[in-house]
Design a protein around this motif. Structure first.
Motif, short mmCIF file in Angstrom:
data_model
loop_
_atom_site.label_atom_id
_atom_site.label_comp_id
_atom_site.label_asym_id
_atom_site.label_seq_id
_atom_site.Cartn_x
_atom_site.Cartn_y
_atom_site.Cartn_z
N LYS A 73 0.83 -1.21 0.00
CA LYS A 73 0.00 0.00 0.00
C LYS A 73 0.87 1.26 0.00
O LYS A 73 1.75 1.42 0.83
CB LYS A 73 -0.92 0.01 1.21
CG LYS A 73 -1.83 1.24 1.29
CD LYS A 73 -2.81 1.13 2.44
CE LYS A 73 -3.56 2.42 2.67
NZ LYS A 73 -4.33 2.86 1.51
N ASN A 74 0.61 2.13 -0.98
CA ASN A 74 1.38 3.35 -1.15
C ASN A 74 0.41 4.48 -1.46
O ASN A 74 -0.27 4.47 -2.48
CB ASN A 74 2.40 3.18 -2.29
CG ASN A 74 3.39 4.32 -2.36
OD1 ASN A 74 3.02 5.49 -2.25
ND2 ASN A 74 4.66 3.98 -2.56
N ASP A 75 0.35 5.47 -0.57
CA ASP A 75 -0.59 6.58 -0.74
C ASP A 75 0.02 7.77 -1.47
O ASP A 75 -0.60 8.83 -1.55
CB ASP A 75 -1.10 7.03 0.64
CG ASP A 75 -1.93 5.95 1.32
OD1 ASP A 75 -2.62 5.20 0.60
OD2 ASP A 75 -1.86 5.84 2.55
N ASN A 76 1.22 7.60 -2.00
CA ASN A 76 1.88 8.68 -2.76
C ASN A 76 1.37 8.62 -4.20
O ASN A 76 1.92 7.92 -5.05
CB ASN A 76 3.40 8.52 -2.70
CG ASN A 76 4.13 9.69 -3.31
OD1 ASN A 76 3.61 10.37 -4.20
ND2 ASN A 76 5.34 9.93 -2.86
N ASP A 77 0.30 9.34 -4.47
CA ASP A 77 -0.35 9.28 -5.78
C ASP A 77 0.56 9.72 -6.91
O ASP A 77 0.51 9.19 -8.03
CB ASP A 77 -1.62 10.12 -5.79
CG ASP A 77 -2.69 9.57 -4.86
OD1 ASP A 77 -2.69 8.34 -4.65
OD2 ASP A 77 -3.52 10.35 -4.37
N ILE A 78 1.42 10.72 -6.64
CA ILE A 78 2.32 11.21 -7.69
C ILE A 78 3.34 10.14 -8.05
O ILE A 78 3.64 9.92 -9.23
CB ILE A 78 3.03 12.51 -7.22
CG1 ILE A 78 1.99 13.62 -7.03
CG2 ILE A 78 4.11 12.93 -8.21
CD1 ILE A 78 2.55 14.90 -6.47
N TYR A 79 3.85 9.45 -7.04
CA TYR A 79 4.81 8.36 -7.31
C TYR A 79 4.16 7.26 -8.15
O TYR A 79 4.74 6.80 -9.13
CB TYR A 79 5.33 7.79 -5.98
CG TYR A 79 6.09 6.49 -6.16
CD1 TYR A 79 7.40 6.49 -6.61
CD2 TYR A 79 5.47 5.27 -5.89
CE1 TYR A 79 8.09 5.30 -6.79
CE2 TYR A 79 6.15 4.07 -6.06
CZ TYR A 79 7.47 4.09 -6.51
OH TYR A 79 8.15 2.91 -6.69
N ILE A 80 2.96 6.85 -7.76
CA ILE A 80 2.27 5.78 -8.49
C ILE A 80 1.94 6.22 -9.91
O ILE A 80 2.09 5.47 -10.87
CB ILE A 80 1.00 5.34 -7.74
CG1 ILE A 80 1.35 4.76 -6.36
CG2 ILE A 80 0.23 4.31 -8.56
CD1 ILE A 80 2.24 3.54 -6.40
N ALA A 81 1.48 7.47 -10.04
CA ALA A 81 1.14 7.98 -11.37
C ALA A 81 2.39 8.04 -12.27
O ALA A 81 2.32 7.70 -13.47
CB ALA A 81 0.52 9.37 -11.26
N THR A 82 3.52 8.45 -11.71
CA THR A 82 4.76 8.50 -12.48
C THR A 82 5.17 7.09 -12.93
O THR A 82 5.57 6.88 -14.08
CB THR A 82 5.88 9.14 -11.64
OG1 THR A 82 5.48 10.45 -11.22
CG2 THR A 82 7.17 9.23 -12.45
#
Length: 495
Positions: free
Chosen positions: A337-346
């Motif tokens: 689980k990772n809530d860093n949306d920018i990281y996941i989007a990148t």
């Protein structure tokens, strides 16, 4: 001291010695403890063949030194009427009678099963047992008549409950004996198995875990005892036709009516797991055919590449990124689980470009932030709401519609990776019966409670069926990958 009192003490001492000699021999104890061939046992000279084999198997493991840290795990899948409940009763009475301060728990799929069958059978054999006066049998427990041992020398009947796992977690009995019995194990949720497994960790302790049941479901931990966990469990499958206790006329009628290879006969007679459980959504035959199947990518060069992302919902869930092209599906990333949306989007954008994906679908439940971050990169990713309206009138919602598409895709020859978790999720998918006939899947949180985790890998596969997708041309893919301002320019150039 009177002669009568002396004789009584002598008898009790001898009875204790007799029981102690069977501490590691449950089969011989069963022959000793009951008056075979007399009264209720007239016509019987001892256990049936399969019962004898199971009791001797436990005895052999004990003699080999099972107190050295190895848990004795016996699983028995059988047809109806072979005497499972009798074996459960014998094991309880033997375990209690041959060692002091034995502790144990007996559970079943329902409280009714426990009371009307399991415990009722125990009451019968308790009544016939040579040393029944050592114990008190109540509606929920069997325990020592010695007051100071009531809490330490007992076996309790405990209906399973996901809200009451302390009974299983409190099975520790270091240096002595622990007995855990699951009756009708097919219907006991995986979560209860996991709690029980975690409790059986005492060293230098005799730990005996037995699971019995009709093999009604071809998924779950009971099935695993005969599959991926068979190296841990000594499993046996008992055919009702081989038992001297069963009604052979009725069995032959079933075989004639349903067929020897029908799931009905497999489960109720042959002690075999069905090809498809009553509530299972996708046939095991189709899942097995797809599992680990290798397809060459050039076979599907004409088909669009569909990228999916199923974000994690809770702390112990996984974020899964998958890709399907035609009949081939791959899992590309599995991330805690990772809530860093920018990281996941990148990361997702990089994978989209690398794979030259034609569409990206993201679960709307926790994916809105990822899609928003993607928009700043010029990405046209699509949110999919699992609870949204279905385009198929035969499905309750979008989740059911996508699941039904996966089912059809597998029947058409779909291929999935040799991923055991995805396999278990596909096998574990169950439907909720409805009067209107619409397909409704059990809620995701119910799946997680039953199986032990959220079906993230399966959801990533489902998402690839969210909407029809057309393969993009190279120019269209280039435009789709541009930031918004540049994308508008290139679209203008096209027109």
């Amino acid at each position: 001291m009177s002669q009568q009192a002396a004789r009584k003490i002598s008898y009790e001492d001898q009875l204790i010695l007799d029981n102690v000699q069977y501490t590691h021999d449950p089969y011989s104890w069963v022959l000793f403890a009951f008056e075979w061939g007399v009264g209720e046992l007239a016509g019987f000279d001892g256990p049936d063949e399969w019962q004898e084999e199971l009791l001797k198997s436990i005895g052999a493991r004990l003699e080999a030194g099972a107190d050295a840290g190895v848990v004795i795990q016996e699983a028995c899948a059988s047809g109806h009427g072979v005497g499972k409940s009798a074996v459960v009763a014998w094991l309880i009475l033997w375990a209690m009678s041959t060692i002091t301060d034995c502790k144990g728990v007996v559970t079943a799929n329902t409280e009714s099963q426990l009371k009307t069958k399991t415990w009722a059978e125990l009451a019968k054999w308790y009544r016939l047992c040579i040393c029944k006066h050592w114990f008190t049998l109540t509606a929920t427990a069997l325990f020592s008549v010695v007051p100071e041992h009531e809490k330490t020398w007992r076996i309790d009947m405990v209906p399973w409950s996901e809200r009451n796992t302390e009974a299983f977690a409190g099975l520790h009995n270091k240096g002595k004996r622990v007995l855990l019995i699951f009756d009708e194990g097919s219907a006991i949720p995986d979560a209860i198995w996991q709690v029980a497994e975690g409790a059986l960790t005492d060293e230098h302790t005799e730990i005996i875990w037995c699971a019995f049941g009709n093999p009604t479901r071809n998924t779950g931990r009971f099935k695993d005892c005969f599959g991926k966990l068979k190296h841990r469990w000594n499993g046996r499958q008992v055919d009702s036709r081989t038992s001297r206790l069963t009604n052979k006329v009725q069995i032959e009628a079933w075989i004639k009516d349903y067929g020897i290879d029908s799931d009905f006969v497999k489960v109720r007679v042959r002690g075999m797991f069905p090809a498809m459980s009553a509530r299972q959504f996708i046939s095991l035959i189709d899942i097995d055919a797809a599992f680990g199947k290798v397809l060459h990518s050039q076979q599907f060069a004409f088909a669009p590449k569909i990228l999916s992302c199923d974000p994690a919902w809770e702390g112990d869930d996984e974020l899964v990124i998958g890709l399907r092209q035609g009949l081939s599906f791959r899992i590309l990333r599995v991330i805690p689980k990772n809530d860093n949306d920018i990281y996941i989007a990148t990361l997702l954008a990089a994978i989209e470009d690398e794979e030259k994906a034609d569409a990206v679908f993201i679960d709307g439940g926790y994916g809105t932030g990822i899609v928003s971050a993607g928009k700043t990169m010029g990405r046209s990713w699509r949110l999919v709401w699992f609870g949204g309206e279905s385009t198929d009138p035969g499905c309750l919602n979008k989740r059911a519609e996508m699941a039904n598409s996966v089912k059809d895709w597998l029947k058409s020859g779909g291929a999935i990776p040799a991923d055991q978790i995805l396999y278990d999720e596909l096998c574990g998918e169950e439907v909720v019966p409805r009067f209107d006939g619409k397909i409704q899947l059990e809620p995701k949180d119910a799946f997680k409670k039953r199986v032990g985790w959220s079906p993230g890998r399966l959801d990533s596969l489902r998402l690839t069926f969210a909407q029809p997708v057309v393969k993009l041309s190279e120019q269209e893919r280039f435009i789709a990958s541009q930031p918004q301002k540049e994308a508008r320019y290139w679209r203008g150039q096209r027109h």
